[in-house]
Scaffold this active site. Structure first.
Site, mmCIF file in Angstrom:
data_model
loop_
_atom_site.group_PDB
_atom_site.id
_atom_site.type_symbol
_atom_site.label_atom_id
_atom_site.label_comp_id
_atom_site.label_asym_id
_atom_site.label_seq_id
_atom_site.Cartn_x
_atom_site.Cartn_y
_atom_site.Cartn_z
ATOM 1 N N HIS A 95 0.821 -1.206 0.000
ATOM 2 C CA HIS A 95 0.000 0.000 0.000
ATOM 3 C C HIS A 95 0.860 1.263 0.000
ATOM 4 O O HIS A 95 0.564 2.229 -0.713
ATOM 5 C CB HIS A 95 -0.921 -0.017 1.228
ATOM 6 C CG HIS A 95 -1.648 1.260 1.461
ATOM 7 N ND1 HIS A 95 -1.229 2.186 2.389
ATOM 8 C CD2 HIS A 95 -2.745 1.790 0.868
ATOM 9 C CE1 HIS A 95 -2.053 3.214 2.383
ATOM 10 N NE2 HIS A 95 -2.971 3.000 1.464
ATOM 11 N N GLU A 145 2.172 1.928 -3.406
ATOM 12 C CA GLU A 145 1.130 2.525 -4.251
ATOM 13 C C GLU A 145 1.159 4.053 -4.136
ATOM 14 O O GLU A 145 1.068 4.766 -5.141
ATOM 15 C CB GLU A 145 -0.231 1.981 -3.833
ATOM 16 C CG GLU A 145 -1.417 2.638 -4.539
ATOM 17 C CD GLU A 145 -2.676 2.567 -3.701
ATOM 18 O OE1 GLU A 145 -3.362 3.614 -3.577
ATOM 19 O OE2 GLU A 145 -2.996 1.484 -3.178
ATOM 20 N N HIS A 146 1.304 4.568 -2.926
ATOM 21 C CA HIS A 146 1.400 6.016 -2.737
ATOM 22 C C HIS A 146 2.641 6.586 -3.430
ATOM 23 O O HIS A 146 2.580 7.639 -4.075
ATOM 24 C CB HIS A 146 1.485 6.342 -1.239
ATOM 25 C CG HIS A 146 0.175 6.332 -0.533
ATOM 26 N ND1 HIS A 146 -0.280 7.387 0.220
ATOM 27 C CD2 HIS A 146 -0.790 5.385 -0.448
ATOM 28 C CE1 HIS A 146 -1.459 7.089 0.745
ATOM 29 N NE2 HIS A 146 -1.788 5.874 0.353
ATOM 30 N N GLU A 175 -3.714 8.235 7.543
ATOM 31 C CA GLU A 175 -4.693 7.364 6.892
ATOM 32 C C GLU A 175 -5.046 6.203 7.814
ATOM 33 O O GLU A 175 -6.215 5.787 7.902
ATOM 34 C CB GLU A 175 -4.138 6.845 5.560
ATOM 35 C CG GLU A 175 -5.135 6.036 4.755
ATOM 36 C CD GLU A 175 -4.582 5.548 3.431
ATOM 37 O OE1 GLU A 175 -5.332 4.857 2.709
ATOM 38 O OE2 GLU A 175 -3.413 5.839 3.108
#
Length: 425
Positions: free
Chosen positions: A49, A52-53, A130
């Protein structure tokens, strides 16, 4: 409907899936990989994840996130990414005339991102916030509580977003090692739908034909053994409790997957489903409640979830469990099966109306199953399901000693819920 997809395997093993849609004026350009949080180690949990950023933070040709976003904005496009437990996807959707720009930006991000150490440090704060948002949203965080209950301390039981300590310890080499291991041509599928153009396969080979070959292994398989009902409580002061009741089910490629999908639809798909009718409309126990089957490549789970009154949580759990028991004990009515069949088929057809939905359908099949299913195959699968199929599957997976309950709310004693998990209670 006619054949939707065309598949080409490039010499390096990378697959290209195209779905020409003559009526479309736009194009959806995707790259999806058979790599997600399930492919992590305990020390790197969250890196899929996080990566991905970082793909959006700059390349040599487009040095900053603003440069990347500005180029997509300049063609009126939209772009984003998503990380699951078994796949990761990146896409740009835009007007057909800007297809080559979209592909160039997308591939540049995936192949030439800098992973600048300063950007990594800065983004750690974003990821942690997040996480805080995720933890503070019980409706979302419940999935993590439930998955840990089912899959324990294994990659499939970990949160996709990771842990704060692993995110804070990530370094540039952490990302590069992960990408070198999993971002290989045989795990990668490029998908283009809409006004794809006649030259799309040569263009994809030009952009992706030299992605390294040599996929390295697979994540450990799921092993589970359950001989009693299980409860996991995450204590959180709140005015509403969130609950998920479920059982282990079947993998995504199981021969009975279509019948299982219709079983889930009867149980909790739509506003006339059994759960919605009984839990919300008749008893007023919840604002939202639904049922769903989540399939993975080697396992799955059928569950029901709702947000309920903390003072009536015992009644809510007992009511949901009773609906699980009823669908195993009693054959569904013929008209109920037909409604579920039409619901599932209708939702599929609606999802195929635009290029993005169409290519997502094909990519999930190709990436996770290694085969390209056509929509007609799924429609035919639903048409073949019988009342006997539904009950046979329900009786196979819905058993008292296979029930699982995850709870988020102002409770601290899992034992208080065990009585509600009795099918005959």
């Amino acid at each position: 409907m006619p054949t939707v997809f065309e598949k080409t395997v490039l010499p390096n093993g990378l697959r290209a899936v195209t779905a020409p849609m003559p009526q479309a004026k736009s194009v959806a350009c995707f790259v999806m990989l058979a790599a997600g949080s399930r492919y992590e180690t305990r020390e790197t949990n969250g890196i899929a994840h996080f990566a991905e950023h970082m793909f959006f933070k700059g390349t040599e040709r487009r040095p900053t996130a603003r440069d990347i976003a500005g180029e997509i904005d300049s063609i009126g496009g939209e772009f984003n990414a998503f990380t699951g437990k078994e796949y990761t996807g990146y896409y740009v959707k835009c007007a057909a005339e800007h297809r080559d720009t979209a592909l160039d930006v997308l591939v540049d991000m995936l192949r030439n991102s800098k992973f600048d150490p300063e950007e990594i440090e800065r983004e750690k704060g974003v990821i942690v916030e997040e996480m805080n948002m995720y933890y503070d949203t019980p409706r979302d965080y419940l999935e993590g509580v439930y998955d840990e209950l089912l899959y324990d301390d294994t990659p499939l039981g970990w949160d996709i977003i990771g842990k704060k300590e692993t995110v804070r310890s990530a370094e540039r080499e952490t990302f590069l090692d992960y990408l070198d291991h999993w971002y290989r041509a045989p795990r990668m599928v490029a998908g283009i739908a809409g006004a794809v153009g006649d030259d799309i396969v040569p263009r994809l080979e030009e952009l992706l034909g030299d992605v390294p070959n040599g996929a390295k292994g697979s994540p450990p398989p799921v092993e589970w053994k359950q001989d009693r009902a299980q409860v996991k409580v995450h204590t959180k002061q709140s005015d509403q409790a969130h609950i998920r009741v479920g059982v282990h089910s079947y993998p995504i490629n199981h021969p009975d997957r279509y019948a299982l999908g219709l079983l889930a639809t009867v149980l909790g798909g739509g506003m006339s489903s059994r759960l919605f009718t009984e839990v919300r409309e008749r008893r007023g126990l919840a604002y939202y409640v639904y049922g769903y089957n989540m399939g993975y490549t080697d396992t799955g789970t059928l569950y029901a979830q709702g947000g309920v009154d903390i003072k009536r949580i015992d009644e809510a759990v007992k009511t949901i469990v009773a609906e699980f028991g009823r669908i195993a004990a009693e054959p569904v009515e013929g008209d109920e099966l037909e409604k579920a069949r039409n619901f599932a088929k209708g939702r599929l057809v609606l999802s195929l109306e635009d290029p993005k939905g169409t290519i997502m359908f094909g990519l999930r099949s190709e990436v996770l199953e290694g085969t390209l299913r056509e929509p007609d195959d799924v429609l035919a699968g639903y048409d073949a399901v019988t009342i006997e199929d539904i009950q046979r599957i329900a009786q196979d997976i819905v058993r008292e000693n296979r029930l699982n309950l995850a709870v988020i709310g102002p409770f601290d004693d899992p034992g208080r819920f065990e009585k509600q998990l009795e099918l005959s209670a």
